[in-house]
Design a protein around this motif. Structure first.
Motif, PDB file in Angstrom:
ATOM      1  N   TYR A   1      29.961 -14.292 -24.718  1.00 43.66           N
ATOM      2  CA  TYR A   1      30.665 -15.400 -25.557  1.00 43.66           C
ATOM      3  C   TYR A   1      29.951 -15.974 -25.949  1.00 43.66           C
ATOM      4  O   TYR A   1      28.560 -16.236 -25.538  1.00 43.66           O
ATOM      5  CB  TYR A   1      31.201 -16.457 -24.396  1.00 43.66           C
ATOM      6  CG  TYR A   1      32.243 -17.316 -25.181  1.00 43.66           C
ATOM      7  CD1 TYR A   1      33.369 -17.328 -26.166  1.00 43.66           C
ATOM      8  CD2 TYR A   1      32.183 -18.326 -24.433  1.00 43.66           C
ATOM      9  CE1 TYR A   1      33.836 -18.896 -26.072  1.00 43.66           C
ATOM     10  CE2 TYR A   1      31.704 -19.839 -25.091  1.00 43.66           C
ATOM     11  CZ  TYR A   1      32.988 -19.842 -25.924  1.00 43.66           C
ATOM     12  OH  TYR A   1      33.553 -20.908 -25.993  1.00 43.66           O
TER      13      TYR A   1
ATOM     14  N   ARG B   1      34.005 -15.637 -13.391  1.00 47.67           N
ATOM     15  CA  ARG B   1      32.947 -15.601 -13.508  1.00 47.67           C
ATOM     16  C   ARG B   1      32.337 -15.185 -12.136  1.00 47.67           C
ATOM     17  O   ARG B   1      31.649 -14.219 -11.680  1.00 47.67           O
ATOM     18  CB  ARG B   1      32.446 -16.745 -14.147  1.00 47.67           C
ATOM     19  CG  ARG B   1      32.881 -16.954 -15.388  1.00 47.67           C
ATOM     20  CD  ARG B   1      31.897 -18.534 -15.748  1.00 47.67           C
ATOM     21  NE  ARG B   1      30.611 -18.712 -16.138  1.00 47.67           N
ATOM     22  CZ  ARG B   1      29.668 -19.012 -15.629  1.00 47.67           C
ATOM     23  NH1 ARG B   1      30.424 -20.368 -14.873  1.00 47.67           N
ATOM     24  NH2 ARG B   1      28.312 -19.022 -15.324  1.00 47.67           N
TER      25      ARG B   1
ATOM     26  N   LEU C   1      38.054 -12.998 -19.778  1.00 48.02           N
ATOM     27  CA  LEU C   1      37.745 -14.492 -19.227  1.00 48.02           C
ATOM     28  C   LEU C   1      36.151 -14.724 -18.948  1.00 48.02           C
ATOM     29  O   LEU C   1      35.480 -15.623 -19.068  1.00 48.02           O
ATOM     30  CB  LEU C   1      38.572 -14.909 -18.359  1.00 48.02           C
ATOM     31  CG  LEU C   1      40.432 -14.672 -18.870  1.00 48.02           C
ATOM     32  CD1 LEU C   1      41.130 -13.988 -17.973  1.00 48.02           C
ATOM     33  CD2 LEU C   1      40.623 -16.311 -18.891  1.00 48.02           C
ATOM     34  N   ALA C   2      35.248 -13.566 -18.636  1.00 43.57           N
ATOM     35  CA  ALA C   2      34.182 -13.604 -17.491  1.00 43.57           C
ATOM     36  C   ALA C   2      33.404 -13.876 -19.382  1.00 43.57           C
ATOM     37  O   ALA C   2      32.037 -14.027 -18.969  1.00 43.57           O
ATOM     38  CB  ALA C   2      33.853 -12.609 -17.079  1.00 43.57           C
ATOM     39  N   GLY C   3      33.676 -13.637 -20.475  1.00 45.20           N
ATOM     40  CA  GLY C   3      32.900 -13.914 -21.841  1.00 45.20           C
ATOM     41  C   GLY C   3      31.802 -12.141 -21.492  1.00 45.20           C
ATOM     42  O   GLY C   3      30.367 -12.543 -22.403  1.00 45.20           O
ATOM     43  N   LEU C   4      31.737 -11.377 -21.105  1.00 43.94           N
ATOM     44  CA  LEU C   4      30.985 -10.300 -20.995  1.00 43.94           C
ATOM     45  C   LEU C   4      31.075  -9.223 -22.505  1.00 43.94           C
ATOM     46  O   LEU C   4      31.989  -9.986 -23.356  1.00 43.94           O
ATOM     47  CB  LEU C   4      31.517  -8.990 -19.853  1.00 43.94           C
ATOM     48  CG  LEU C   4      30.996 -10.175 -18.221  1.00 43.94           C
ATOM     49  CD1 LEU C   4      32.023  -9.809 -17.263  1.00 43.94           C
ATOM     50  CD2 LEU C   4      29.935 -10.636 -18.286  1.00 43.94           C
TER      51      LEU C   4
ATOM     52  N   ALA D   1      26.636 -10.711 -19.509  1.00 41.22           N
ATOM     53  CA  ALA D   1      26.221 -10.984 -20.516  1.00 41.22           C
ATOM     54  C   ALA D   1      25.024 -10.793 -20.862  1.00 41.22           C
ATOM     55  O   ALA D   1      24.000 -10.747 -20.558  1.00 41.22           O
ATOM     56  CB  ALA D   1      26.103 -12.917 -19.462  1.00 41.22           C
TER      57      ALA D   1
END
Lengths: 69, 479
Positions: free
Chosen positions: B200, B367, B426-429, B452
């Motif tokens: 993200y 997260r 949801l965790a932007g990974l 990330a």
């Protein structure tokens, strides 16, 4: 970046998109009336609400403001 | 021009352009012909851009003649999901209510590719409004259901449906897609191509339709992991026009990752022998063995226990409900193709602020849990999807006939890494989808998920895997 595509190309594209919409809509087979589907969708929102309510959180946990772990 | 050109990698096409085996104009015309002829067969084409593309290719040929090399992408035709704006042309977002929408600025990713000499030849079809908040049928698109080039009675996946089928059928050199929760990985898996969902914030969304400000990502859909790396390098970077921008650039350098033998692969056996559909298991299990065979240490892990579905539905629904408030209030939402999607968008107006905030608070814990999960492991691996693409007419909100979920067997005791797509979104990974074989003559794929900004690690693994396998080189019989 300069874009000067012809009006003819633009008109053709718009017409193609507009005509494509009708058959797509016809292919969709809703399993219920719009009112029934809306009721189901609202029930889904309520189920999500209930699931979130069941999840117990420490008061100190703040909403995420960064979205990558 | 030989048909192999249409399935060549970016590096290969770039080398042949520089050697003047063909010009960018010749290549562009050949791809435009193919996209315009075959794109409608798969409902993959939203908007041809031949005149623009040929003008651009002429510019590129002038540069190449003067040996002004700008990027490996220079001169190579590509397609962009119709969620990305291209100034002066319709940007319909796959949705009838926006069929006549013309925006006046290019999306940042399109600007970046243009500067490097990439040749945009068409906008590619998509599920209307990128599928938000949910849809029941593959036909949820103004351009009709995305049809899979491996079997046109099956879905291409969504919401980047045209991007998936156009790459698989060799109609574009590569494509841009977007993901809020699964929209790059799913069509990549179903169409047998390599897709990368970036971290993200790594790629600007300026000029892209917003479905969910805190979840949307734009990424490459291509033939190989290396292609994805080259494209990501071109489109990533800080952008003041995207409030979600992480302010980071990206350089494709898989050679600098640590040796695989020093890293740990996290997996769970139940994903491969219980959750996966029976027909897909042999290919998936062989892929797991091959990735393990690259030298990783392995560790069994389970996905952290959170209500991912309600959390992501509430966040996505809450944000989409605000973004499309006018569409809903005006009644134009009723012009969408999918009745469930219409109802779902209307129902977003019932989502409570406190539910949205509760979901975002749980997201904080998600997260943290993923940060903890990635302490002992470097990469998670799981099937990208548990089975093959379903039939076009099958409802998407029920288990596909013949799937493990529809078999009536008791649910597996372990959750394994099921739900990794919404959880990692949801965790932007970041995640990389790699084709790994076939079941019932349809592609199946694995996904690798990393920390990330660990795209180079995922791509290094993908590249190594693709030196040992040829699934990414196989393509459907098209013609």
């Amino acid at each position: 970046m300069a874009i000067d595509l012809s009006r003819r190309e633009l008109a053709a594209a718009l017409a193609a998109l507009a005509s494509a919409a009708a058959p797509a809509a016809a292919q969709t087979t809703p399993t219920g009336t719009p009112a029934e589907l809306l009721t189901q969708a609202k029930q889904a929102v309520e189920r999500n609400h209930d699931a979130l309510q069941r999840f117990k959180l420490d008061r100190a946990v703040e909403p995420a403001t960064r979205y990558e772990a | 021009m030989d048909d192999s050109v249409f399935y060549a990698s970016i590096s290969d096409l770039s080398a042949r352009l520089r050697k003047r085996e063909f010009s960018s104009q010749e290549l562009t015309k050949a791809f435009c012909d193919r996209l315009e002829k075959l794109g409608p067969r798969y409902n993959a084409l939203a908007l041809p851009l031949r005149e623009h593309a040929i003008r651009k290719a002429k510019d590129v040929d002038r540069d190449l003649k003067k040996e002004r090399f700008r990027s490996p992408l220079q001169g190579i035709p590509y397609g962009a999901k119709d969620l990305l704006s291209f100034a002066g042309q319709p940007t319909a977002w796959g949705a009838a209510p926006f069929a006549r929408q013309v925006l006046n600025e290019d999306a940042t990713v399109i600007k970046k590719l243009d500067k490097l000499g990439a040749v945009l030849i068409g906008k590619l079809a998509m599920v209307e409004l990128a599928g938000g908040p949910a849809y029941r049928f593959a036909a949820a698109s103004a351009t009709g259901p995305g049809l899979n080039p491996w079997d046109r009675t099956r879905w291409s996946g969504g919401s980047s449906s045209g991007s998936g089928s156009a790459v698989a059928a060799g109609l574009v050199g590569y494509a841009l897609g977007s993901e809020t929760s699964g929209s790059i990985l799913t069509p990549s898996a179903f169409c047998g191509i390599t897709g990368l969902r970036p971290t993200y914030g790594l790629v600007s969304r300026a000029g892209a339709m917003a479905l969910s400000w805190t979840l949307d990502k734009i990424g490459p859909m291509a033939r190989t992991a290396e292609d994805c790396g080259l494209i990501l390098q071109a489109i990533a970077g800080k952008d003041g026009d995207d409030p979600g921008s992480a302010g980071k650039g990206y350089y494709y350098a898989p050679q600098y990752v640590r040796p695989f033998s020093e890293m740990t692969l996290g997996f769970h056996p139940s994903d491969w022998d219980t959750h996966a559909d029976a027909a897909a298991r042999p290919a998936l299990q062989a892929a797991l063995a091959a990735i393990r065979g690259l030298g990783f240490q392995v560790k069994e892990v389970e996905i952290p226990d959170f209500p991912y579905g309600p959390v992501i539905s509430t966040i996505l629904g809450g944000e989409a409900g605000s973004i499309f408030e006018d569409l809903i209030a005006s009644g134009n939402v009723d012009k969408l193709a999918d009745a469930k999607q219409i109802a779902g968008l209307k129902a977003t107006q019932d989502i409570l602020a406190r539910d949205y905030l509760k979901a975002m608070r749980i997201r904080t814990l998600i997260r943290r849990a993923f940060q903890d999960l990635f302490y002992p492991v470097d990469i998670l691996i799981s099937p990208a999807r548990n089975g093959i693409a379903g039939k076009v007419a099958d409802p998407l909100d029920r288990p596909a006939p013949g799937s493990a979920a529809a078999s009536g067997a008791p649910a597996p005791k372990s959750r394994g890494l099921q739900g990794l797509i919404p959880a990692a979104n949801l965790a932007g990974l970041p995640a990389l989808c790699l084709p790994c074989g076939f079941a019932d003559k349809m592609p199946v794929a694995i996904q690798l998920v990393g920390r990330a900004f660990s795209e180079n690690l995922l791509l290094a693994v993908g590249r190594q895997y693709q030196t040992q396998t040829d699934f990414h080189k196989q393509h459907p019989p098209v013609g």
